[in-house]
Every structure is written in structure tokens, then in C-alpha cells.
Design an enzyme around this catalytic site. Structure first.
Site, PDB file in Angstrom:
ATOM      1  N   PHE A 145       0.874  -1.183   0.000  1.00 45.89           N
ATOM      2  CA  PHE A 145       0.000   0.000   0.000  1.00 45.89           C
ATOM      3  C   PHE A 145       0.905   1.225   0.000  1.00 45.89           C
ATOM      4  CE2 PHE A 145      -2.352   3.508   1.726  1.00 45.89           C
ATOM      5  CZ  PHE A 145      -3.581   3.401   1.090  1.00 45.89           C
ATOM      6  N   ASP A 230       9.510   2.666   1.246  1.00 47.57           N
ATOM      7  CA  ASP A 230       8.358   3.399   1.752  1.00 47.57           C
ATOM      8  C   ASP A 230       8.284   3.171   3.260  1.00 47.57           C
ATOM      9  OD1 ASP A 230       5.839   4.159   2.657  1.00 47.57           O
ATOM     10  OD2 ASP A 230       4.790   3.478   0.856  1.00 47.57           O
ATOM     11  N   LYS A 263       3.078  10.297   8.032  1.00 46.33           N
ATOM     12  CA  LYS A 263       2.384   9.835   9.239  1.00 46.33           C
ATOM     13  C   LYS A 263       3.004  10.401  10.516  1.00 46.33           C
ATOM     14  CE  LYS A 263       0.058   5.720   7.421  1.00 46.33           C
ATOM     15  NZ  LYS A 263      -1.322   6.160   7.626  1.00 46.33           N
TER      16      LYS A 263
END
Length: 405
Positions: A145, A230, A263
């Protein structure tokens, strides 16, 4: 009208208001949260919840940490937004701090954006720019994702996310998870980059088989392709290391060409970062080839700097490791939990056959615990890094009843 009916009516009111004025893209919200402090949040009725998701690994310092609030408040009263025509002290200071904690070599550079998807979009463009016309292929891993904007969506594995928006961005190849032979067969002189999460979050907190990241690095180097890690969810101390790939057991000593972050970096403020490592920066984007109006915003950067400095001053790296190890041990003693994956405070709970993750989450919410049904048969925990064993004790006591109803 009794208290229960009043609360029910109030809940129906805000749900009606939501559906009347907001997009239905997220479905009906579970709660109307109005306040947070530390590891707890409260809804509009005054009910208290232990937050074991932290805004999906975003609220690294919990809700309204004093250092975070102070940094935002002081910056907002000094300088808010300046566009990308200018820079500001918080932007430079945050970039310098990222260079420091990642131990980046000379030539490395940080590009600030507003989210993980944007960070991956920038990395996608860098890969295409580096590959030129002769290297159009970008490889992603089954279960990945990377976001829902069009470039990041092309990298995201779940077909249900991509198919409604077909045709998507071309040139992305998804290969099977953990399959070294498939990896070797896919990488060649047409490959611009491989995108990979050190720990896959949305599929249920899944780490790659031992040696896999090492092989990805070896094969990308041989082919002249970039390796993009990522770390949007796994970075910023979430695993007990600054970034997951810095943990020898996870990253295996691999040094990527590009790292993406978001985040937890803002601790609740929107910020993303695309970080080029060493001379990778010299062959990627040039002036004018990419941009974002709000990227590097002084307030978001001040928040990010406060997050990183507070992780240091409160020794949250060690705290996260220790608390995560203890929590994993406790979870494995509970009937109905077959396996715990992940590390630090990014954990996936594999449930026994017959247990329904969505029903468990609903019961947990009713009992005052915020957790996440991340995938079929799996729960995700990603609490604030400041959480303590005492904070977690009520959840562990309640969990057997939550699992079995």
C-alpha cells in the site's frame, strides 16, 4: 428522555450532519471525537477511549503533547504559510534533523510534501526521471500500500482500489510477495525502480522473509535501478528504530536510494518527506520539475521537529522497543491470538479461525478501545509511542472477552 436515548439521538444527529455535508468516500464514521489527551480520546457524549491506533500510526506523541502544542502555537503566532518561493528556519532545521537521524551522506536531500501518498508520488516521478525513456518499468510487491493518488495508487497492490480508476498509470508491475525468483525475473535493464515497504502495513503488518531486502538491493544495483523504501508507516520510531530499515533484523543493512516518510513525522500535522540518499539526488528532479504549495510549511515543519526532538528527549526509541516486546509477549498468552507480527509499536494480531476482526473491533469500541481490523483475520495495533504498560493493562484484561464476545 433518558440518558441512553439522548446519547443515541446525539450520535444520529452528527451522523446525519456528516452525510449531509461531507463526501461518503470513507463511509459512515464510527465516532464523533471531540478531544484528546495523551493516549486517550473522548467522543461528543463524553465517553473515553484508549487510542491504540494513533490516527493510523500518525500521533506518535499521542494527543496534544505539550511540546508539540507549544511548537505549533509558537510557530503559528510567528509565521504560518510562505509558499515554496521561500524557506524558513523550521524547514531547514527539520531537514537537518532527518539528515542526522538517517546518517545521510553528502549530496542527500529532503523534499517536503503533505502526506505519504505525495511523498511516494515524488519518488515515482524521480524514478521515471532517472529511468528516462529506456527504463519505464517500476516494480511493486503484492500486498503493498503506497497511497491512493494516481501514481501511488498504481503502486498499491489491491485491485479493488485500482480498478475503479482504470486505466491507471502505466508501467507498474506487481510481483508476488517474498518470491526471490519472481523478483529476479522481473528486474532488468528496463526497470527504473523497485518500491517496497520494509514492513507491509495494510496487509496486516507483514515483514519480508529473511534476506529478501538484501536480494532486492543486490538486484537493483546490478540492473542500475533505484530502490525506494516506503517508510510512511514504519518510520519515525514506530518500530523502535528511527526508521525500520535501520533495524538490522528488518533492513539487513540495506541502504536505499530514496526513502519516503509521513504519518508520525508530523505527529498529527500533515507532512510528507521524500529523501534522496547520496548521489541519487544528482540524477533525479531538477528545479521546476516538481512542487507543492504547502510542502515545507513552517507550522508542519515545526511540529515535525518537535516530534523528533521529543522522541530523543523522552527516550522513546528504547521505550517503544521495550513496550512492544512486552506487549507482544502478553498478547501471545491470550487464547484466540495465533501470532503477533511486526515490531515495536506496529503490531499485527493474527486471529484464530472463526474469529471475526470487524465484530471484535465493534466490541472493542463499545468497551472504550480503538483498534483496527486491518485485514481478514487480522487486527492492527499502532498506539502512541508514549503508551505505557499501565495504559495497556485494561486492554489486555478486556481482550479475551472482546475476542470471543
Amino acid at each position: 428522555m433518558n440518558e441512553t436515548n439522548a446519547v443515541t439521538d446525539q450520535a444520529q444527529t452528527w451522523r446525519d450532519d456528516f452525510s449531509r455535508v461531507l463526501s461518503p468516500v470513507f463511509g459512515s464514521p464510527q465516532l464523533d471525537l471531540v478531544r484528546g489527551a495523551g493516549v486517550h480520546a473522548w467522543d461528543a457524549s463524553g465517553k473515553e477511549y484508549l487510542d491504540l491506533l494513533a490516527g493510523i500510526a500518525v500521533n506518535a506523541l499521542g494527543h496534544c503533547h505539550p511540546a508539540w502544542v507549544k511548537a505549533i502555537t509558537e510557530q503559528a503566532s510567528t509565521l504560518g504559510h510562505i509558499s515554496n518561493f521561500f524557506t524558513s528556519p523550521p524547514q531547514i532545521a527539520l531537514a537537518e534533523k532527518l539528515h542526522e537521524i538517517l546518517d545521510l551522506p553528502s549530496g542527500s536531500a529532503v523534499f517536503f510534501s503533505n502526506s505519504g501518498a505525495e511523498a511516494n508520488e515524488a519518488a515515482f516521478k524521480m524514478a521515471r526521471r532517472a529511468g528516462g525513456g529506456s527504463r519505464p518499468i517500476i516494480i511493486a510487491i503484492e500486498g503493498a500500500f503506497h497511497g491512493r493518488t494516481m501514481g501511488a495508487l498504481a503502486l498499491t497492490a489491491k485491485a479493488a482500489y485500482r480498478e475503479p480508476f482504470a486505466p491507471g498509470v502505466p508501467g507498474v508491475v506487481h510481483i508476488p510477495y517474498g518470491d526471490v525468483d519472481a523478483l529476479a525475473a522481473a528486474i532488468n535493464d528496463t526497470t527504473a525502480a523497485v518500491f517496497i515497504e520494509p514492513i507491509q502495513g495494510e496487509v496486516g503488518v507483514r515483514q519480508h522473509p529473511a534476506g529478501y531486502l538484501t536480494k532486492v538491493r543486490e538486484l537493483t544495483r546490478e540492473a542500475g535501478a533505484l530502490l525506494v523504501l516506503d517508510e510512511v508507516q514504519s518510520g519515525v520510531a514506530r518500530t523502535g528504530s528511527w526508521f525500520a530499515h535501520q533495524d538490522p533484523e528488518i533492513g539487513e543493512g540495506v541502504v536505499p536510494d530514496i526513502i519516503t516518510s509521513a504519518k508520525g513525522l508530523g505527529g498529527g500535522m500533515p507532512i510528507g518527506a521524500t529523501i534522496t540518499v547520496g548521489d541519487a539526488n544528482t540524477k533525479l528532479l531538477e528545479a521546476g520539475q516538481h512542487g507543492t504549495t504547502f510542502g515545507g510549511n513552517p507550522i508542519a515543519c515545526a511540529a515535525g521537529l518537535a516530534v523528533l526532538e521529543t522522541i530523543e528527549t523522552e527516550n522513546l526509541l528504547a521505550h517503544t522497543r521495550d513496550t512492544g516486546e512486552w506487549l507482544t509477549e502478553q498478547l501471545l498468552t491470550i487464547e484466540g491470538i495465533e501470532k503477533v507480527t511486526g515490531t515495536g509499536l506496529l503490531l499485527g494480531l493474527e486471529l484464530a479461525e472463526g474469529l471475526n476482526e470487524k465484530a471484535i473491533v465493534a466490541r472493542a469500541l463499545e468497551a472504550g478501545f480503538i483498534i483496527n481490523p486491518v485485514a481478514p483475520g487480522r487486527l492492527r495495533l499502532a498506539p502512541p509511542l508514549i503508551i505505557t504498560k499501565d495504559d495497556l493493562a485494561p486492554f489486555l484484561t478486556a481482550l479475551p472477552g472482546l475476542l470471543h464476545g
